[in-house]
Design an enzyme around this catalytic site. Structure first.
Site, PDB file in Angstrom:
ATOM      1  CD  GLU A   1       4.217  32.648  11.676  1.00  0.00           C
ATOM      2  OE1 GLU A   1       3.716  33.682  11.207  1.00  0.00           O
ATOM      3  OE2 GLU A   1       4.337  31.591  11.019  1.00  0.00           O
TER       4      GLU A   1
ATOM      5  CG  ASP B   1      15.243  49.889  17.242  1.00  0.00           C
ATOM      6  OD1 ASP B   1      16.042  50.627  17.849  1.00  0.00           O
ATOM      7  OD2 ASP B   1      15.121  49.906  16.002  1.00  0.00           O
ATOM      8  N   GLY B   2      14.208  51.572  19.868  1.00  0.00           N
ATOM      9  CA  GLY B   2      13.452  52.816  20.074  1.00  0.00           C
ATOM     10  C   GLY B   2      13.786  53.550  21.357  1.00  0.00           C
TER      11      GLY B   2
ATOM     12  N   GLY C   1      16.382  55.448  22.013  1.00  0.00           N
ATOM     13  CA  GLY C   1      16.871  56.796  21.712  1.00  0.00           C
ATOM     14  C   GLY C   1      15.716  57.717  21.375  1.00  0.00           C
TER      15      GLY C   1
ATOM     16  CG  LEU D   1      12.395  32.904  30.631  1.00  0.00           C
ATOM     17  CD1 LEU D   1      11.473  32.685  29.449  1.00  0.00           C
ATOM     18  CD2 LEU D   1      12.245  34.339  31.137  1.00  0.00           C
TER      19      LEU D   1
ATOM     20  CB  SER E   1      24.006  44.877  16.861  1.00  0.00           C
ATOM     21  OG  SER E   1      24.411  46.176  16.467  1.00  0.00           O
ATOM     22  CB  THR E   2      28.820  42.906  15.645  1.00  0.00           C
ATOM     23  OG1 THR E   2      27.843  42.648  14.624  1.00  0.00           O
ATOM     24  CG2 THR E   2      29.062  41.624  16.422  1.00  0.00           C
TER      25      THR E   2
ATOM     26  CD1 TRP F   1       9.661  55.999  25.661  1.00  0.00           C
ATOM     27  CD2 TRP F   1      11.374  56.872  26.819  1.00  0.00           C
ATOM     28  NE1 TRP F   1       9.227  56.199  26.950  1.00  0.00           N
ATOM     29  CE2 TRP F   1      10.257  56.736  27.679  1.00  0.00           C
ATOM     30  CE3 TRP F   1      12.559  57.396  27.330  1.00  0.00           C
ATOM     31  CZ2 TRP F   1      10.309  57.104  29.036  1.00  0.00           C
ATOM     32  CZ3 TRP F   1      12.595  57.776  28.670  1.00  0.00           C
ATOM     33  CH2 TRP F   1      11.489  57.632  29.505  1.00  0.00           C
TER      34      TRP F   1
ATOM     35  NE  ARG G   1      21.195  57.505  20.859  1.00  0.00           N
ATOM     36  CZ  ARG G   1      20.312  56.889  20.081  1.00  0.00           C
ATOM     37  NH1 ARG G   1      19.402  57.595  19.437  1.00  0.00           N
ATOM     38  NH2 ARG G   1      20.341  55.594  19.931  1.00  0.00           N
TER      39      ARG G   1
ATOM     40  CG  HIS H   1      20.286  53.199  25.891  1.00  0.00           C
ATOM     41  ND1 HIS H   1      19.661  52.575  24.848  1.00  0.00           N
ATOM     42  CD2 HIS H   1      21.221  54.018  25.336  1.00  0.00           C
ATOM     43  CE1 HIS H   1      20.193  52.998  23.703  1.00  0.00           C
ATOM     44  NE2 HIS H   1      21.133  53.875  23.975  1.00  0.00           N
TER      45      HIS H   1
ATOM     46  NE  ARG I   1      23.435  52.636  18.361  1.00  0.00           N
ATOM     47  CZ  ARG I   1      22.171  52.499  18.720  1.00  0.00           C
ATOM     48  NH1 ARG I   1      21.778  52.928  19.896  1.00  0.00           N
ATOM     49  NH2 ARG I   1      21.317  51.924  17.911  1.00  0.00           N
TER      50      ARG I   1
HETATM   51  C1  IPE Z   1      19.279  46.735  16.493  1.00  0.00           C
HETATM   52  O1  IPE Z   1      18.883  48.044  16.656  1.00  0.00           O
HETATM   53  C2  IPE Z   1      20.194  46.331  17.603  1.00  0.00           C
HETATM   54  C3  IPE Z   1      19.580  46.213  18.924  1.00  0.00           C
HETATM   55  C4  IPE Z   1      18.325  46.369  19.202  1.00  0.00           C
HETATM   56  C5  IPE Z   1      20.506  45.881  19.976  1.00  0.00           C
HETATM   57  P1  IPE Z   1      19.628  49.249  15.929  1.00  0.00           P
HETATM   58  O2  IPE Z   1      18.929  50.473  16.358  1.00  0.00           O
HETATM   59  O3  IPE Z   1      21.086  49.175  16.183  1.00  0.00           O
HETATM   60  O4  IPE Z   1      19.361  48.925  14.396  1.00  0.00           O
HETATM   61  P2  IPE Z   1      19.411  49.855  13.114  1.00  0.00           P
HETATM   62  O5  IPE Z   1      20.718  50.577  13.130  1.00  0.00           O
HETATM   63  O6  IPE Z   1      18.256  50.800  13.219  1.00  0.00           O
HETATM   64  O7  IPE Z   1      19.264  48.916  11.965  1.00  0.00           O
HETATM   65  C1  IPE Z   2      17.723  50.137  21.027  1.00  0.00           C
HETATM   66  O1  IPE Z   2      17.379  51.470  20.997  1.00  0.00           O
HETATM   67  C2  IPE Z   2      18.886  49.837  21.939  1.00  0.00           C
HETATM   68  C3  IPE Z   2      20.142  49.544  21.248  1.00  0.00           C
HETATM   69  C4  IPE Z   2      20.305  49.423  19.971  1.00  0.00           C
HETATM   70  C5  IPE Z   2      21.312  49.371  22.088  1.00  0.00           C
HETATM   71  P1  IPE Z   2      18.135  52.510  20.062  1.00  0.00           P
HETATM   72  O2  IPE Z   2      19.269  53.104  20.822  1.00  0.00           O
HETATM   73  O3  IPE Z   2      18.493  51.896  18.771  1.00  0.00           O
HETATM   74  O4  IPE Z   2      16.996  53.588  19.859  1.00  0.00           O
HETATM   75  P2  IPE Z   2      16.652  54.404  18.541  1.00  0.00           P
HETATM   76  O5  IPE Z   2      16.476  53.401  17.446  1.00  0.00           O
HETATM   77  O6  IPE Z   2      17.789  55.321  18.277  1.00  0.00           O
HETATM   78  O7  IPE Z   2      15.385  55.123  18.866  1.00  0.00           O
HETATM   79 MG    MG Z   3      17.588  51.737  16.994  1.00  0.00          MG
END
Ligand code: IPE
Ligand code: IPE
Ligand code: MG
Length: 264
Positions: free
Chosen positions: A225, A38-39, A41, A149, A83-84, A43, A51, A55, A89
């Site tokens: 954990e 996550d993160g 966007g 792996l 995710s589903t 970044w 965004r 990715h 988006r």
């Molecule tokens: C969870 O991240 C899904 C993935 C990392 C693929 P999101 O960014 O979609 O989650 P929320 O919306 O912050 O809960």
């Molecule tokens: C995780 O990064 C990738 C996916 C969920 C596809 P995000 O796109 O959720 O990035 P933020 O959370 O908006 O920073």
């Molecule tokens: Mg996110």
């Protein structure tokens, strides 16, 4: 707090990564690591970039972390890629994300084959665009015989959806007389999940400072954990993974019981 930070930095500076890796290998490693990447966007936002640039950068982290996890001797690496709920988006972002597996596998598949990595996927593959399906299927086919792996992508994955599908399959089996009510058990349900051939994750990592599961592996994480870090996924690197592994190795996993010597 400050002292702790300084000590932490000193530790990372004074012990080279190679040595930390060797030390970790002397102890029990997490067999299965799952990561909520996550993160991306944020970044990109921090750099005034779109965004999708985040990715793209995040994809480089996937390569780096896969390579390193394999070197360390991790058996399964599950990466939450889409995710589903991510269909909500903007169309342009979803389209870009659906092109990433092709780009990633197009440039990286030969290396994965060479490294003996087996690519797997969990999620609803049927509703992915044709080109995404093709890329993923090709990678799975070409790495099927590898026994290093397991790189398991969670793509169009949602844990509630997975559980609902499992329950309805079991209900159908009961209705058709193939399974009795007494036969319904934790093991039976586990065997109907998309992870049926995998052990439960030992360690879950979520980057970017969010502290939630976002519909990820709700059943499988029962005794996992957790490790949360503020680091954004594109900035996550081998050292961060090593920090998580070392911390995991200090944990006392009780599974509701007691460790030897704890009872009195
Ligand atoms: C969870 O991240 C899904 C993935 C990392 C693929 P999101 O960014 O979609 O989650 P929320 O919306 O912050 O809960
Ligand atoms: C995780 O990064 C990738 C996916 C969920 C596809 P995000 O796109 O959720 O990035 P933020 O959370 O908006 O920073
Ligand atoms: Mg996110």
């Amino acid at each position: 707090m400050l002292n702790k930070l300084i000590r932490k930095n000193e530790k990372s500076i004074s012990i080279p990564l190679k040595k930390r890796k060797e030390n970790a290998q002397q102890e029990q490693l997490p067999g299965h690591i799952a990561i909520i990447m996550d993160g991306n966007g944020r970044w990109a936002n921090k750099r005034a970039l779109p965004r999708i640039a985040g990715h793209h950068e995040g994809m480089k982290t996937v390569k780096k972390i896969t390579r390193f996890a394999n070197e360390v001797g991790i058996k399964v690496l599950t990466l939450y890629a889409f995710s589903t709920e991510n269909w909500k988006r903007p169309k342009m972002e979803v389209e870009f994300l659906m092109r990433l597996p092709e780009e990633f596998l197009g440039t990286y598949l030969p290396e994965l084959i060479e490294q003996n990595v087996q690519v797997q996927m969990m999620g609803n593959i049927e509703s992915l665009p044709e080109h995404t399906k093709r890329a993923v299927r090709k990678a799975m086919d070409q790495t099927a015989a590898n026994d290093g792996l397991i790189l398991n992508f969670a793509l169009n994955y949602g844990s509630r959806d997975e559980i609902v599908q499992a329950v309805s399959k079991i209900a159908l089996d009961v209705q058709e007389g193939n399974v009795t009510l007494e036969e319904i058990s934790e093991e039976l349900l586990s065997n109907h999940l998309m992870t049926k051939n995998l052990s439960d994750p030992d360690l879950l990592i979520r980057t970017s400072g969010e502290v939630r599961l976002s519909n990820f592996m709700l059943w499988q994480l029962a005794y996992t954990e957790f490790w949360f870090t503020d680091t954004l996924w594109p900035d996550f690197d081998e050292t961060c993974l090593m920090d998580a592994i070392e911390n995991y190795q200090k944990r006392n996993r009780r599974y509701g019981g007691l460790k030897e010597g704890e009872g009195n």
